[in-house]
Design a protein around this motif. Structure first.
Motif, short mmCIF file in Angstrom:
data_model
loop_
_atom_site.label_atom_id
_atom_site.label_comp_id
_atom_site.label_asym_id
_atom_site.label_seq_id
_atom_site.Cartn_x
_atom_site.Cartn_y
_atom_site.Cartn_z
N HIS A 1 43.00 37.01 42.01
CA HIS A 1 43.60 36.77 40.70
C HIS A 1 43.80 35.31 40.37
N GLU A 2 43.76 34.45 41.39
CA GLU A 2 43.99 33.02 41.13
C GLU A 2 43.42 32.19 42.27
N GLY A 3 43.33 30.91 42.00
CA GLY A 3 42.87 29.95 43.00
C GLY A 3 43.63 28.65 42.78
N ALA A 4 43.21 27.60 43.45
CA ALA A 4 43.87 26.31 43.29
C ALA A 4 42.85 25.20 43.37
N LEU A 5 43.07 24.18 42.57
CA LEU A 5 42.25 22.97 42.60
C LEU A 5 43.13 21.82 43.07
N PHE A 6 42.58 20.98 43.91
CA PHE A 6 43.32 19.81 44.37
C PHE A 6 42.66 18.58 43.77
N TYR A 7 43.42 17.82 43.00
CA TYR A 7 42.94 16.60 42.39
C TYR A 7 43.45 15.42 43.21
N GLU A 8 42.54 14.86 44.00
CA GLU A 8 42.93 13.80 44.94
C GLU A 8 43.54 12.59 44.23
N TRP A 9 42.94 12.18 43.11
CA TRP A 9 43.44 11.00 42.41
C TRP A 9 44.84 11.19 41.85
N GLU A 10 45.22 12.43 41.63
CA GLU A 10 46.57 12.72 41.15
C GLU A 10 47.48 13.20 42.27
N GLN A 11 46.89 13.47 43.43
CA GLN A 11 47.62 13.99 44.59
C GLN A 11 48.43 15.23 44.23
N CYS A 12 47.75 16.16 43.55
CA CYS A 12 48.46 17.39 43.20
C CYS A 12 47.51 18.59 43.27
N ARG A 13 48.08 19.70 43.58
CA ARG A 13 47.35 20.97 43.61
C ARG A 13 47.71 21.70 42.32
N THR A 14 46.69 22.20 41.65
CA THR A 14 46.89 22.89 40.38
C THR A 14 46.50 24.36 40.53
N ARG A 15 47.42 25.22 40.22
CA ARG A 15 47.18 26.66 40.28
C ARG A 15 46.31 27.06 39.09
N VAL A 16 45.30 27.87 39.34
CA VAL A 16 44.39 28.34 38.29
C VAL A 16 44.41 29.86 38.31
N VAL A 17 44.94 30.43 37.25
CA VAL A 17 44.96 31.89 37.10
C VAL A 17 43.63 32.31 36.48
N PHE A 18 43.00 33.30 37.05
CA PHE A 18 41.73 33.78 36.54
C PHE A 18 41.97 34.75 35.38
N THR A 19 42.19 34.17 34.22
CA THR A 19 42.45 34.96 33.02
C THR A 19 41.17 35.67 32.57
N GLU A 20 41.33 36.60 31.66
CA GLU A 20 40.16 37.31 31.12
C GLU A 20 39.21 36.32 30.44
N GLU A 21 39.76 35.35 29.72
CA GLU A 21 38.93 34.35 29.05
C GLU A 21 38.13 33.53 30.06
N LEU A 22 38.77 33.12 31.16
CA LEU A 22 38.08 32.34 32.19
C LEU A 22 37.00 33.19 32.87
N ARG A 23 37.30 34.45 33.11
CA ARG A 23 36.30 35.34 33.73
C ARG A 23 35.09 35.53 32.80
N VAL A 24 35.33 35.69 31.51
CA VAL A 24 34.24 35.85 30.54
C VAL A 24 33.38 34.59 30.52
N ASP A 25 34.02 33.42 30.49
CA ASP A 25 33.27 32.15 30.50
C ASP A 25 32.44 32.02 31.78
N THR A 26 33.02 32.42 32.89
CA THR A 26 32.33 32.34 34.19
C THR A 26 31.14 33.29 34.24
N GLU A 27 31.34 34.51 33.79
CA GLU A 27 30.26 35.49 33.78
C GLU A 27 29.15 35.06 32.82
N ASP A 28 29.53 34.43 31.69
CA ASP A 28 28.54 33.93 30.74
C ASP A 28 27.72 32.81 31.37
#
Length: 117
Positions: free
Chosen positions: A36-63
């Motif tokens: 249902h979710e993943g995380a991205l780590f942005y080294e230059w910002e030194q932060c981990r960002t939670r990414v929820v796999f929304t329906e919109e994101l899944r549609v974009d990914t499948e496209d």
């Protein structure tokens, strides 16, 4: 709402989210479990960002996956386009987008020779 400033997501971040979602969809298929979710780590910002796999994101990914499959089936390699994004790419030296973006006179010459034969 007047005077309201709305933040727009940077295209590079959106691409990373789509790639992460694609990895989640692969895990779902391989392990037969929902992701249902993943995380991205942005080294230059030194932060981990939670990414929820929304329906919109899944549609974009499948496209994006569908378009990739269409490219593979067509057998055509898309032309490279040089842009700001290229400067931060680790594959810059391998793909040389500036050289391939402009068709050189050598390319035109070889094309005319091969087509004339």
């Amino acid at each position: 709402m007047p005077g309201r400033i709305q933040a727009r997501e940077a295209p590079a971040r959106r691409v990373r989210k789509v790639q992460l979602c694609a990895q989640g969809l692969c895990l779902k298929e391989m392990c037969d479990t929902d992701v249902h979710e993943g995380a991205l780590f942005y080294e230059w910002e030194q932060c981990r960002t939670r990414v929820v796999f929304t329906e919109e994101l899944r549609v974009d990914t499948e496209d994006a996956a569908r378009r990739l499959h269409e490219l593979i089936v067509s057998g055509k390699t898309p032309a490279r386009e040089y842009g700001k994004k290229c400067r931060s790419c680790s594959l810059m030296d391998a793909f040389l987008p500036r050289l391939s973006a402009a068709k050189s006179s050598v390319f035109r010459y070889m094309t005319s020779v091969l087509e004339g034969a």
